[in-house]
Enzyme design. Structure first.
Site, PDB file in Angstrom:
ATOM      1  N   HIS A 180      15.079  -5.668 -28.134  1.00 12.83           N
ATOM      2  CA  HIS A 180      14.210  -5.553 -26.969  1.00 12.83           C
ATOM      3  C   HIS A 180      12.979  -4.702 -27.312  1.00 12.83           C
ATOM      4  O   HIS A 180      11.838  -5.108 -27.092  1.00 12.83           O
ATOM      5  CB  HIS A 180      15.026  -4.927 -25.825  1.00 12.83           C
ATOM      6  CG  HIS A 180      14.249  -4.606 -24.589  1.00 12.83           C
ATOM      7  ND1 HIS A 180      14.465  -5.250 -23.391  1.00 12.83           N
ATOM      8  CD2 HIS A 180      13.267  -3.705 -24.352  1.00 12.83           C
ATOM      9  CE1 HIS A 180      13.646  -4.754 -22.475  1.00 12.83           C
ATOM     10  NE2 HIS A 180      12.913  -3.808 -23.033  1.00 12.83           N
ATOM     11  N   GLU A 181      13.238  -3.517 -27.884  1.00  7.94           N
ATOM     12  CA  GLU A 181      12.128  -2.615 -28.236  1.00  7.94           C
ATOM     13  C   GLU A 181      11.270  -3.215 -29.342  1.00  7.94           C
ATOM     14  O   GLU A 181      10.053  -3.047 -29.351  1.00  7.94           O
ATOM     15  CB  GLU A 181      12.667  -1.248 -28.673  1.00  7.94           C
ATOM     16  CG  GLU A 181      13.384  -0.473 -27.583  1.00  7.94           C
ATOM     17  CD  GLU A 181      12.561  -0.285 -26.324  1.00  7.94           C
ATOM     18  OE1 GLU A 181      11.316  -0.189 -26.423  1.00  7.94           O
ATOM     19  OE2 GLU A 181      13.137  -0.262 -25.229  1.00  7.94           O
ATOM     20  N   HIS A 228       8.696  -5.584 -27.867  1.00  7.82           N
ATOM     21  CA  HIS A 228       7.523  -4.847 -27.364  1.00  7.82           C
ATOM     22  C   HIS A 228       6.623  -4.472 -28.549  1.00  7.82           C
ATOM     23  O   HIS A 228       5.409  -4.650 -28.498  1.00  7.82           O
ATOM     24  CB  HIS A 228       7.952  -3.521 -26.724  1.00  7.82           C
ATOM     25  CG  HIS A 228       8.593  -3.644 -25.384  1.00  7.82           C
ATOM     26  ND1 HIS A 228       8.010  -4.327 -24.338  1.00  7.82           N
ATOM     27  CD2 HIS A 228       9.748  -3.137 -24.899  1.00  7.82           C
ATOM     28  CE1 HIS A 228       8.802  -4.237 -23.278  1.00  7.82           C
ATOM     29  NE2 HIS A 228       9.866  -3.521 -23.595  1.00  7.82           N
TER      30      HIS A 228
HETATM   31 ZN   LIG Z   1      11.351  -2.620 -22.402  1.00 12.49          ZN
END
Ligand SMILES: [Zn+2]
Length: 373
Positions: free
Chosen positions: A67-68, A71
């Protein structure tokens, strides 16, 4: 965030584990192996419950990392570098060097994380569908991970800063109004509201449902969200106020200097007592050598003060954060925030010309606002 272990690099981005991560890893692993899996699936050996628990927990944190990472990769492809990703007690955080300059860039960056979590959730859902009825432990892992990844995406889409949903919300406001500062203030206020709701919900769960652990956990998350939102709010105010100023505007040229070749006794007698200052720049003929605080002096036993030189106890220049005369004030502020320091020497062509203290910046802004300029 200090006290983190380096795990190595992924796509050139440093991945770190904060020491608080071990707490959450143990909590999740134990509650999965001891409660969740035995409750829903019967007849496995204890070894199987623990293997499934550990595997699920590790895959969960890999999902958080992915997830990170989404980003980060979107941010980097938009020209904003990412220094590191840290996993900690409340999940993961990507240390992105600066805020995006356009609303559209922020929107893409913010959406990337939850989109990734949804995709991972979908893949685990598919895996569950294919393995159910064959090997139960594998299907169980897939089912749990499908659920938590969807929950992760949903939680992050709550529209309060600093959650991803708060960033989405800000980018929409920003695009609509063209006002970055105001959009940030609104999104961070909503973020604080979300934090308070979590705290309130946690307290209700503790005292009405008597579920102490879940309640306390929600209170902690709320407290963390409120803190992060307030910090972003302050930062937004700073950002607006400091726009257009450089080190030269906000520094003070009245700074205490001591040479590097005097003893600690001489320093205390001739510099510390007469000036009453708590820290000193160490410079020889204008060349910055290091910096020194009362703390460094106190680390030397009193009887050694006559035989210890300032040079031996100062923080040497190569370990110091330094600002440059034409550096913009905002980046100096960020530099101080990042390294958790309150003052920074300003250097021009190797010579020290002043220093910037956090207090001075605040004073500078206050004076300007009082003068109405
Ligand atoms: Zn996030």
């Amino acid at each position: 965030m200090g006290n983190a272990f380096n795990l190595g690099r992924l796509f050139g981005i440093q991945v770190r584990l904060h020491y608080t991560w071990f707490i959450i890893f143990v909590l999740i692993t134990v509650s999965l192996s001891w409660q969740y899996f035995p409750f829903y699936y019967h007849g496995w050996s204890w070894l199987m419950y623990w293997m499934v628990g550990i595997a699920s927990s590790l895959l969960f944190f890999s999902s958080v990392l992915a997830h990170e990472l989404s980003h980060s990769l979107v941010s980097r492809s938009g020209g904003i570098p990412v220094k590191s990703i840290t996993l900690f007690i409340f999940g993961g955080v990507a240390h992105i060097a600066r805020e995006p300059e356009k609303a559209s860039a922020e929107l893409k960056m913010a959406v990337a994380g939850p989109a990734c979590s949804l995709a991972i959730g979908g893949l685990f859902g598919l895996l569950w569908f294919l393995t159910r009825g064959t090997f139960e432990p594998l299907a169980a892992i897939a089912f749990w991970l499908a659920q938590v990844n969807v929950v992760l995406a949903a939680f992050n889409l709550i529209p309060g800063f600093p959650l991803d949903g708060g960033r989405v919300f800000r980018s929409i406001l920003w695009r609509a109004t063209g006002n970055y500062g105001r959009s940030t203030r609104i999104a961070t206020r909503v973020g604080q509201g979300v934090g308070y709701l979590f705290i309130l919900g946690g307290i209700l769960i503790m005292f009405i449902l008597h579920n102490w652990f879940s309640g306390l956990w929600l209170v902690f998350i709320g407290w963390f969200l409120d803190n992060a939102a307030s910090a972003s709010y302050r930062q937004a105010q700073w950002r607006e106020a400091l726009q257009g100023f450089t080190a030269a505007d906000v520094m003070t040229a009245d700074y205490p200097v001591a040479p590097s070749d005097i003893t600690v006794s001489q320093l205390v007698q001739h510099h510390v007592f007469p000036s009453g200052r708590r820290f000193f720049m160490v410079a020889d003929e204008g060349r910055l050598q290091g910096m020194l605080t009362l703390h460094n002096i106190k680390s030397v036993p009193r009887q050694d003060w006559d035989v210890t030189l300032v040079r031996q106890i100062m923080i040497p220049v190569d370990k110091l954060k330094i600002a440059y005369l034409n550096q913009d004030a905002l980046s100096i502020m960020e530099q101080m925030d990042e390294s958790a320091i309150n003052q920074i020497p300003v250097v021009s062509e190797g010579r020290v010309v002043g220093f910037v203290a956090r207090d001075d910046m605040i004073r500078f802004l206050r004076t300007r606002s009082e003068l109405g300029i």
